[in-house]
Design an enzyme around this catalytic site. Structure first.
Site, PDB file in Angstrom:
ATOM      1  N   LYS A  37      49.100 -28.435  -5.582  1.00  0.00           N
ATOM      2  CA  LYS A  37      50.314 -28.156  -5.234  1.00  0.00           C
ATOM      3  C   LYS A  37      50.789 -26.881  -4.314  1.00  0.00           C
ATOM      4  O   LYS A  37      51.432 -27.324  -3.333  1.00  0.00           O
ATOM      5  CB  LYS A  37      51.524 -27.974  -6.550  1.00  0.00           C
ATOM      6  CG  LYS A  37      52.763 -27.504  -6.432  1.00  0.00           C
ATOM      7  CD  LYS A  37      53.381 -27.109  -7.671  1.00  0.00           C
ATOM      8  CE  LYS A  37      53.340 -25.720  -8.138  1.00  0.00           C
ATOM      9  NZ  LYS A  37      54.081 -24.916  -7.675  1.00  0.00           N
ATOM     10  N   ARG A 107      61.731 -22.651  -4.754  1.00  0.00           N
ATOM     11  CA  ARG A 107      61.767 -21.512  -3.833  1.00  0.00           C
ATOM     12  C   ARG A 107      60.792 -21.966  -2.573  1.00  0.00           C
ATOM     13  O   ARG A 107      61.119 -21.146  -1.537  1.00  0.00           O
ATOM     14  CB  ARG A 107      61.195 -20.471  -4.949  1.00  0.00           C
ATOM     15  CG  ARG A 107      60.866 -19.259  -4.035  1.00  0.00           C
ATOM     16  CD  ARG A 107      60.679 -17.962  -5.013  1.00  0.00           C
ATOM     17  NE  ARG A 107      59.902 -17.091  -4.067  1.00  0.00           N
ATOM     18  CZ  ARG A 107      60.423 -16.087  -3.313  1.00  0.00           C
ATOM     19  NH1 ARG A 107      61.862 -16.030  -3.489  1.00  0.00           N
ATOM     20  NH2 ARG A 107      59.842 -15.369  -2.454  1.00  0.00           N
ATOM     21  N   CYS A 131      64.920 -15.759  -9.734  1.00  0.00           N
ATOM     22  CA  CYS A 131      64.185 -16.805 -10.280  1.00  0.00           C
ATOM     23  C   CYS A 131      63.823 -16.043 -11.601  1.00  0.00           C
ATOM     24  O   CYS A 131      63.552 -14.968 -11.690  1.00  0.00           O
ATOM     25  CB  CYS A 131      62.965 -16.820  -9.328  1.00  0.00           C
ATOM     26  SG  CYS A 131      61.522 -17.655 -10.260  1.00  0.00           S
ATOM     27  N   ASP A 318      49.102 -16.496 -12.001  1.00  0.00           N
ATOM     28  CA  ASP A 318      49.499 -17.726 -12.617  1.00  0.00           C
ATOM     29  C   ASP A 318      48.772 -18.238 -13.715  1.00  0.00           C
ATOM     30  O   ASP A 318      49.426 -19.362 -14.384  1.00  0.00           O
ATOM     31  CB  ASP A 318      49.424 -18.909 -11.264  1.00  0.00           C
ATOM     32  CG  ASP A 318      50.429 -19.016 -10.307  1.00  0.00           C
ATOM     33  OD1 ASP A 318      51.430 -18.384 -10.511  1.00  0.00           O
ATOM     34  OD2 ASP A 318      50.458 -19.482  -9.251  1.00  0.00           O
ATOM     35  N   VAL A 340      51.967  -8.509 -10.367  1.00  0.00           N
ATOM     36  CA  VAL A 340      52.348  -9.203  -9.098  1.00  0.00           C
ATOM     37  C   VAL A 340      53.861  -9.587  -9.299  1.00  0.00           C
ATOM     38  O   VAL A 340      54.655  -9.305  -8.483  1.00  0.00           O
ATOM     39  CB  VAL A 340      51.594 -10.359  -8.816  1.00  0.00           C
ATOM     40  CG1 VAL A 340      52.104 -11.219  -7.722  1.00  0.00           C
ATOM     41  CG2 VAL A 340      50.228 -10.236  -8.432  1.00  0.00           C
TER      42      VAL A 340
HETATM   43  C1  UD1 Z   1      53.158 -17.947  -4.616  1.00  0.00           C
HETATM   44  C2  UD1 Z   1      52.841 -19.037  -5.346  1.00  0.00           C
HETATM   45  C3  UD1 Z   1      53.048 -18.717  -6.860  1.00  0.00           C
HETATM   46  C4  UD1 Z   1      52.143 -17.395  -7.202  1.00  0.00           C
HETATM   47  C5  UD1 Z   1      52.433 -16.486  -6.092  1.00  0.00           C
HETATM   48  C6  UD1 Z   1      51.544 -15.296  -6.406  1.00  0.00           C
HETATM   49  C7  UD1 Z   1      53.356 -21.344  -4.292  1.00  0.00           C
HETATM   50  C8  UD1 Z   1      54.451 -22.079  -4.194  1.00  0.00           C
HETATM   51  N1  UD1 Z   1      53.780 -20.168  -5.404  1.00  0.00           N
HETATM   52  O1  UD1 Z   1      54.537 -17.793  -4.772  1.00  0.00           O
HETATM   53  O2  UD1 Z   1      52.635 -19.862  -7.730  1.00  0.00           O
HETATM   54  O3  UD1 Z   1      52.567 -17.005  -8.553  1.00  0.00           O
HETATM   55  O4  UD1 Z   1      52.302 -16.873  -4.965  1.00  0.00           O
HETATM   56  O5  UD1 Z   1      50.217 -15.611  -6.298  1.00  0.00           O
HETATM   57  O6  UD1 Z   1      52.588 -20.889  -3.570  1.00  0.00           O
HETATM   58  N2  UD1 Z   1      57.958 -10.260  -2.865  1.00  0.00           N
HETATM   59  C9  UD1 Z   1      58.653  -9.186  -2.126  1.00  0.00           C
HETATM   60  N3  UD1 Z   1      59.427  -9.713  -0.989  1.00  0.00           N
HETATM   61  C10 UD1 Z   1      59.044 -10.913  -0.138  1.00  0.00           C
HETATM   62  C11 UD1 Z   1      58.049 -11.806  -0.610  1.00  0.00           C
HETATM   63  C12 UD1 Z   1      57.470 -11.616  -2.026  1.00  0.00           C
HETATM   64  O7  UD1 Z   1      59.014  -8.444  -2.585  1.00  0.00           O
HETATM   65  O8  UD1 Z   1      59.650 -11.069   0.936  1.00  0.00           O
HETATM   66  C13 UD1 Z   1      57.213 -10.324  -4.213  1.00  0.00           C
HETATM   67  C14 UD1 Z   1      57.526 -11.041  -5.131  1.00  0.00           C
HETATM   68  O9  UD1 Z   1      59.076 -10.783  -5.623  1.00  0.00           O
HETATM   69  C15 UD1 Z   1      56.509 -10.814  -5.953  1.00  0.00           C
HETATM   70  C16 UD1 Z   1      55.436 -10.690  -5.184  1.00  0.00           C
HETATM   71  O10 UD1 Z   1      55.898 -10.201  -3.893  1.00  0.00           O
HETATM   72  O11 UD1 Z   1      56.568  -9.809  -6.906  1.00  0.00           O
HETATM   73  C17 UD1 Z   1      54.492 -11.869  -4.914  1.00  0.00           C
HETATM   74  O12 UD1 Z   1      55.350 -13.053  -4.297  1.00  0.00           O
HETATM   75  P1  UD1 Z   1      54.721 -13.997  -3.287  1.00  0.00           P
HETATM   76  O13 UD1 Z   1      53.182 -13.632  -3.306  1.00  0.00           O
HETATM   77  O14 UD1 Z   1      55.248 -14.182  -2.152  1.00  0.00           O
HETATM   78  O15 UD1 Z   1      54.636 -15.339  -4.203  1.00  0.00           O
HETATM   79  P2  UD1 Z   1      55.322 -16.789  -3.611  1.00  0.00           P
HETATM   80  O16 UD1 Z   1      54.763 -17.050  -2.375  1.00  0.00           O
HETATM   81  O17 UD1 Z   1      56.712 -16.724  -3.958  1.00  0.00           O
END
Ligand code: UD1
Length: 429
Positions: A37, A107, A131, A318, A340
């Site tokens: 996914k 998201r 979220c 995850d 994370v």
């Molecule tokens: C993706 C995965 C999710 C997984 C996560 C971490 C998808 C669809 N989802 O989510 O299943 O749990 O990676 O492996 O692929 N953050 C910030 N600012 C930003 C972006 C992120 O502070 O601009 C923080 C988030 O709040 C979080 C951390 O970084 O605490 C990780 O987020 P991120 O790696 O971006 O996860 P997703 O891409 O949302």
């Protein structure tokens, strides 16, 4: 998208089904994992950078994928499905607005921002909103796009972006965010300048996106936590087979550690679960890994162990919740450190309702293994928390009734069929 499309998606998401399991139950047999996914979602967003036809294979049938395909349709694509193959081709010009009704449901739909920026569009993308598993801001995405010359205004719950002046840039991400890496990589394909991204996420799904972008014609060099990308003005089509889902596989590997089990999990990239396999070996499991399978057998008594989640190749966040469920019935104390996401312990309350002994201290869960869990009515608060409750249901004595299963359907294709095949007493009502 008309109202009936939206209602259809809402109906699937709000499906009232409960998932029930009767335990304790050992698992035996072989399970074949479906497509990833988290790899498909950014790839679908990336199809927006080409007008040519893309054939995406090994696509699981999940609500999150349906939401993303509806979004692509709104953005001008024609999308059709034949079994696990999606065909995506241009139907009309992109209107450049990603509506709140869809973005709030998923998201990852924020990933269309990079693709629309690559097309030099003026675009308006709804903010995904908070979220349950943490605040999940998009500051790293926006900071990077600004560095690439996009003008950004956030107002009225939308990001308004003018990408007419998109150019190459050197960007160091504040954190190796998966979504930000993907968004910026897709956006970088919209300029023939070179873009260098440093401190990027190294998750296998990010690599998969790079491979897809290359198949369309982008020039991408990836080494460690750096990637350099040179785009082009026109892209071709692609026929691309997506990797199998390592998180789904990891969930079944953890389930295979339930007492008395002997399970073979078949999927394309077992090496992506090394961090999990190492921990399960510490717990006493016997694991044999081949090029396309992991075979796990459980010991008489499972020992507890500590984990600390981290970006890839660290222990995947995850899999933290399913692993915690397993540790709740192992010997001794296990410390589970979530680094994370800031609020990814929603499943603890539910596990405690089943008799688990868990105490939370900031980002650490202290799990004191108990002799047995007891079946109870519980609720899946998020996707992986839901998977944790399925594992707990296998460990528990009696019937576990999981509600709010819409979260589980978002990420696990045919979870009931898979667990049934492994001998679990599992059904929906
Ligand atoms: C993706 C995965 C999710 C997984 C996560 C971490 C998808 C669809 N989802 O989510 O299943 O749990 O990676 O492996 O692929 N953050 C910030 N600012 C930003 C972006 C992120 O502070 O601009 C923080 C988030 O709040 C979080 C951390 O970084 O605490 C990780 O987020 P991120 O790696 O971006 O996860 P997703 O891409 O949302």
């Amino acid at each position: 998208m008309n109202n009936s499309d939206l209602n259809r998606i809402k109906h699937t998401i709000n499906s009232p089904d409960s998932l029930l399991l009767k335990g304790p139950c050992a698992l035996n047999g072989t399970v074949r994992v479906s497509g990833s996914k988290n790899a498909v979602l950014p790839i679908l967003a990336a199809t927006l950078i080409t007008d040519k036809k893309c054939t995406i294979r090994n696509v699981p049938e999940l609500t999150d994928i349906s939401i993303m395909t509806e979004l692509l349709k709104i953005l001008g694509k024609k999308v059709s499905r034949e079994e696990n193959v999606l065909y995506v081709e241009k139907e009309k010009d992109t209107p450049g607005v990603a509506p709140y009704e869809l973005v709030r449901m998923l998201r990852a739909s924020i990933l269309v921002m990079g693709a629309l920026a690559a097309g030099r569009n003026s675009l308006k993308v709804a903010l995904p909103g908070g979220c349950l598993i943490g605040e999940r801001p998009i500051d790293i995405h926006l900071k990077g796009l600004k560095k690439m010359g996009a003008e950004i205004k956030v107002s009225g719950g939308f990001v308004e972006l003018n990408a007419s002046g998109l150019k190459g840039a050197e960007i160091t991400l504040d954190f190796p965010s998966v979504g930000a890496t993907e968004n910026l990589a897709i956006a970088a394909c919209g300029t023939t300048d070179k873009t260098v991204l440093e401190n990027i996420a190294c998750e296998p799904e990010v690599d998969e996106l790079f491979s897809f972008l290359k198949s369309l014609g982008a020039k991408i060099k990836h080494s460690g936590s750096t990637v350099s990308i040179k785009g082009r003005s026109r892209y071709g089509g692609s026929d691309f087979t997506v990797m199998d889902d390592r998180i789904q596989a990891g969930t079944y590997v953890i389930a295979g550690a339930v007492k008395g089990s002997d399970v073979r999990i078949e999927f394309s990239s077992p090496e992506t679960l090394d961090a999990l396999v190492e921990k399960l070996c510490e717990c006493g499991c016997r694991i044999d890994t081949g090029s396309d399978y992991i075979h796990i057998k459980t010991p008489e008594k499972l020992k507890g162990t500590d984990i600390r989640t981290a970006p890839y190749p660290g222990f995947p966040t995850d899999l933290q919740a399913p692993f915690m469920a397993l540790m709740s019935c192992s010997e001794g104390v296990s410390l589970i450190n979530e680094t994370v996401f800031e609020n990814r312990f929603l499943h603890c309350g539910e596990l405690k309702r089943m008799g688990a002994d868990i105490e939370i201290k900031k980002d650490i869960a202290i799990v004191q293994g108990v002799e047995k869990l007891t079946g109870a009515p519980v609720a899946a608060k998020d996707l992986r928390g839901g998977a944790a409750l399925v594992i707990a249901g296998l460990l528990a004595e009696g019937v576990t009734r999981i509600s709010e299963t819409e979260h589980i359907w978002r990420g696990y294709e045919d979870i009931v069929g898979h667990f049934k095949k492994l001998g679990a007493e599992i059904w929906t009502e």
